[in-house]
Design a protein around this motif. Sequence first.
Motif, mmCIF file in Angstrom:
data_model
loop_
_atom_site.group_PDB
_atom_site.id
_atom_site.type_symbol
_atom_site.label_atom_id
_atom_site.label_comp_id
_atom_site.label_asym_id
_atom_site.label_seq_id
_atom_site.Cartn_x
_atom_site.Cartn_y
_atom_site.Cartn_z
ATOM 1 N N ALA A 75 0.821 -1.210 0.000
ATOM 2 C CA ALA A 75 0.000 0.000 0.000
ATOM 3 C C ALA A 75 0.858 1.264 0.000
ATOM 4 C CB ALA A 75 -0.928 -0.004 1.209
ATOM 5 N N LYS A 76 2.023 1.174 0.622
ATOM 6 C CA LYS A 76 2.930 2.328 0.676
ATOM 7 C C LYS A 76 4.037 2.245 -0.364
ATOM 8 C CE LYS A 76 2.148 3.274 5.575
ATOM 9 N NZ LYS A 76 2.754 3.464 6.913
ATOM 10 N N ASN A 77 4.032 1.165 -1.142
ATOM 11 C CA ASN A 77 5.069 0.972 -2.166
ATOM 12 C C ASN A 77 6.468 1.104 -1.558
ATOM 13 O OD1 ASN A 77 5.157 0.187 -4.895
ATOM 14 N ND2 ASN A 77 5.797 2.235 -5.538
ATOM 15 N N THR A 78 6.635 0.462 -0.436
ATOM 16 C CA THR A 78 7.855 0.605 0.359
ATOM 17 C C THR A 78 8.317 -0.753 0.880
ATOM 18 O OG1 THR A 78 7.235 2.845 1.066
ATOM 19 C CG2 THR A 78 8.845 1.688 2.431
ATOM 20 N N VAL A 79 9.621 -0.933 0.901
ATOM 21 C CA VAL A 79 10.224 -2.106 1.512
ATOM 22 C C VAL A 79 10.995 -1.644 2.749
ATOM 23 C CG1 VAL A 79 12.027 -3.860 1.247
ATOM 24 C CG2 VAL A 79 10.350 -3.523 -0.557
ATOM 25 N N TYR A 80 10.945 -2.455 3.793
ATOM 26 C CA TYR A 80 11.604 -2.112 5.040
ATOM 27 C C TYR A 80 12.699 -3.119 5.369
ATOM 28 C CZ TYR A 80 7.361 0.642 5.607
ATOM 29 O OH TYR A 80 6.333 1.526 5.409
ATOM 30 N N LEU A 81 13.655 -2.668 6.124
ATOM 31 C CA LEU A 81 14.660 -3.545 6.708
ATOM 32 C C LEU A 81 14.684 -3.267 8.198
ATOM 33 C CD1 LEU A 81 16.836 -5.689 6.075
ATOM 34 C CD2 LEU A 81 18.506 -3.834 6.118
ATOM 35 N N GLN A 82 14.110 -4.181 8.967
ATOM 36 C CA GLN A 82 14.135 -4.066 10.419
ATOM 37 C C GLN A 82 15.435 -4.670 10.922
ATOM 38 O OE1 GLN A 82 11.869 -2.617 12.626
ATOM 39 N NE2 GLN A 82 13.464 -3.030 14.156
ATOM 40 N N MET A 83 16.202 -3.870 11.637
ATOM 41 C CA MET A 83 17.509 -4.300 12.107
ATOM 42 C C MET A 83 17.515 -4.277 13.631
ATOM 43 S SD MET A 83 19.993 -2.365 9.376
ATOM 44 C CE MET A 83 19.748 -0.759 10.123
#
Length: 125
Positions: A75-83
């Motif tokens: 929906a946000k056209n976003t990829v995340y990297l949780q570190m």
Amino acid sequence: QLQLVESGGKLVQPGGSLRLSCAASGFILEYYTIGWFRQAPGKLREGVSCISSGNEMTRSADSVKGRFTISRDNAKNTVYLQMNSLKFEDAAVYYCAVGGASYECGLQSNEYDEWGPGTRVTVSS
């Protein structure tokens, strides 16, 4: 115009957590493989984590397994990297990159076509 922009990098203490974002514009990110890479001073760029088209699979480097998690918000056209549990050796400029449409993903730079400008993560006490 296809564009990727990373954000979220900052100074964090060892053992701390950060979430990096990779926002895409000009294309629908869900349909492509996305990779996170990092490059520390004096070192080669290394693949950290990737996610395939349609979230069919993810892959992470041994050095970050169990600590880093890649995810996608369509929906946000976003990829995340949780570190999580950050270490001194995690300090680097982190880049996201887009590859082809595939149900698999890899951690080699040459599998990716377009790159963001990067966001710096500093780990220091």
